[in-house]
Design a protein around this motif. Structure first.
Motif, mmCIF file in Angstrom:
data_model
loop_
_atom_site.group_PDB
_atom_site.id
_atom_site.type_symbol
_atom_site.label_atom_id
_atom_site.label_comp_id
_atom_site.label_asym_id
_atom_site.label_seq_id
_atom_site.Cartn_x
_atom_site.Cartn_y
_atom_site.Cartn_z
ATOM 1 N N GLN A 1 -8.468 -17.770 -0.019
ATOM 2 C CA GLN A 1 -9.113 -16.472 -0.176
ATOM 3 C C GLN A 1 -8.057 -15.387 -0.207
ATOM 4 O OE1 GLN A 1 -12.470 -16.562 -0.259
ATOM 5 N NE2 GLN A 1 -12.971 -14.386 -0.392
ATOM 6 N N VAL A 2 -8.147 -14.525 -1.206
ATOM 7 C CA VAL A 2 -7.206 -13.420 -1.370
ATOM 8 C C VAL A 2 -7.980 -12.109 -1.377
ATOM 9 C CG1 VAL A 2 -5.593 -12.309 -2.956
ATOM 10 C CG2 VAL A 2 -5.490 -14.782 -2.618
ATOM 11 N N GLN A 3 -7.418 -11.119 -0.711
ATOM 12 C CA GLN A 3 -8.008 -9.781 -0.724
ATOM 13 C C GLN A 3 -6.957 -8.759 -1.125
ATOM 14 O OE1 GLN A 3 -9.735 -9.252 3.261
ATOM 15 N NE2 GLN A 3 -11.749 -9.248 2.291
ATOM 16 N N LEU A 4 -7.379 -7.762 -1.885
ATOM 17 C CA LEU A 4 -6.557 -6.601 -2.195
ATOM 18 C C LEU A 4 -7.240 -5.393 -1.564
ATOM 19 C CD1 LEU A 4 -5.680 -7.098 -5.985
ATOM 20 C CD2 LEU A 4 -4.424 -7.867 -3.977
ATOM 21 N N VAL A 5 -6.534 -4.696 -0.702
ATOM 22 C CA VAL A 5 -7.097 -3.541 -0.006
ATOM 23 C C VAL A 5 -6.311 -2.303 -0.395
ATOM 24 C CG1 VAL A 5 -7.618 -2.503 2.215
ATOM 25 C CG2 VAL A 5 -7.860 -4.975 1.903
ATOM 26 N N GLU A 6 -7.025 -1.341 -0.954
ATOM 27 C CA GLU A 6 -6.407 -0.117 -1.439
ATOM 28 C C GLU A 6 -6.599 1.017 -0.436
ATOM 29 O OE1 GLU A 6 -7.939 -1.324 -5.897
ATOM 30 O OE2 GLU A 6 -8.696 0.446 -4.877
ATOM 31 N N SER A 7 -5.694 1.977 -0.497
ATOM 32 C CA SER A 7 -5.821 3.181 0.304
ATOM 33 C C SER A 7 -5.071 4.314 -0.383
ATOM 34 C CB SER A 7 -5.257 2.964 1.717
ATOM 35 O OG SER A 7 -3.891 2.619 1.656
ATOM 36 N N GLY A 8 -5.386 5.546 0.036
ATOM 37 C CA GLY A 8 -4.608 6.682 -0.427
ATOM 38 C C GLY A 8 -5.294 7.615 -1.398
ATOM 39 N N GLY A 9 -6.498 7.298 -1.831
ATOM 40 C CA GLY A 9 -7.183 8.207 -2.741
ATOM 41 C C GLY A 9 -7.666 9.447 -2.025
ATOM 42 N N GLY A 10 -8.236 10.385 -2.787
ATOM 43 C CA GLY A 10 -8.759 11.595 -2.180
ATOM 44 C C GLY A 10 -8.896 12.715 -3.168
ATOM 45 N N LEU A 11 -9.067 13.915 -2.601
ATOM 46 C CA LEU A 11 -9.230 15.128 -3.399
ATOM 47 C C LEU A 11 -7.955 15.952 -3.303
ATOM 48 C CD1 LEU A 11 -10.985 17.218 -4.955
ATOM 49 C CD2 LEU A 11 -11.753 18.032 -2.704
ATOM 50 N N VAL A 12 -7.465 16.392 -4.461
ATOM 51 C CA VAL A 12 -6.237 17.179 -4.491
ATOM 52 C C VAL A 12 -6.359 18.221 -5.594
ATOM 53 C CG1 VAL A 12 -5.063 15.598 -6.075
ATOM 54 C CG2 VAL A 12 -3.715 17.008 -4.513
ATOM 55 N N GLN A 13 -5.664 19.331 -5.417
ATOM 56 C CA GLN A 13 -5.655 20.351 -6.460
ATOM 57 C C GLN A 13 -4.693 19.975 -7.578
ATOM 58 O OE1 GLN A 13 -4.775 24.061 -4.438
ATOM 59 N NE2 GLN A 13 -6.964 24.564 -4.367
ATOM 60 N N ALA A 14 -4.947 20.514 -8.729
ATOM 61 C CA ALA A 14 -4.053 20.277 -9.864
ATOM 62 C C ALA A 14 -2.625 20.667 -9.486
ATOM 63 C CB ALA A 14 -4.517 21.068 -11.071
ATOM 64 N N GLY A 15 -1.687 19.804 -9.888
ATOM 65 C CA GLY A 15 -0.294 20.023 -9.539
ATOM 66 C C GLY A 15 0.126 19.318 -8.265
ATOM 67 N N GLY A 16 -0.842 18.810 -7.526
ATOM 68 C CA GLY A 16 -0.551 18.136 -6.274
ATOM 69 C C GLY A 16 -0.160 16.684 -6.463
ATOM 70 N N SER A 17 0.005 15.989 -5.333
ATOM 71 C CA SER A 17 0.459 14.604 -5.344
ATOM 72 C C SER A 17 -0.411 13.737 -4.438
ATOM 73 C CB SER A 17 1.906 14.514 -4.849
ATOM 74 O OG SER A 17 2.788 15.216 -5.692
#
Length: 121
Positions: free
Chosen positions: A1-17
């Motif tokens: 069994q393999v899992q891929l767990v993502e993180s780090g998304g969200g809301l940001v203003q244009a020009g942001g990172s």
């Protein structure tokens, strides 16, 4: 069994990172291709960036010079550093990896659950 767990998304203003991370776990023998796809509402899923085990990369033209993909093979993790974000980068971002497992011994493509990135203007 393999899992891929993502993180780090969200809301940001244009020009942001933002920085996305995707960690693979399970009965992994080797990870070959790793990549990030995105799917905006009403659009097809597209490949944004990809990296091989040896570090060769490629990017869709619309993100060249703004996004950087990298990976840490010791942690089975791939990253996507996104700078100078634009509203048109808004999408659900999915991690993908081609993994050879130990049990059973085979190679398959695996996907993360997706993480929302929203860029406001």
């Amino acid at each position: 069994q393999v899992q891929l767990v993502e993180s780090g998304g969200g809301l940001v203003q244009a020009g942001g990172s933002l920085r996305l991370s995707c960690a693979a776990s399970g009965s992994i023998f080797a990870i070959n291709f790793m990549g990030w796809y995105r799917q905006a509402r009403g659009n097809q899923r597209e490949l944004v960036a990809a990296i091989t085990r040896t570090g060769s990369t490629n990017y869709v033209d619309s993100v060249k010079g703004r996004f950087t993909i990298s990976r840490d093979n010791t942690k089975n993790t791939v990253y996507l550093q996104m700078n100078s974000l634009k509203p048109e980068d808004t999408a659900v971002y999915y991690c993908n990896a081609r993994i050879r497992t130990t049990v059973p011994p085979r190679e398959n493509d695996y996907w993360g659950q997706g993480t929302q990135v929203t860029v406001s203007s």
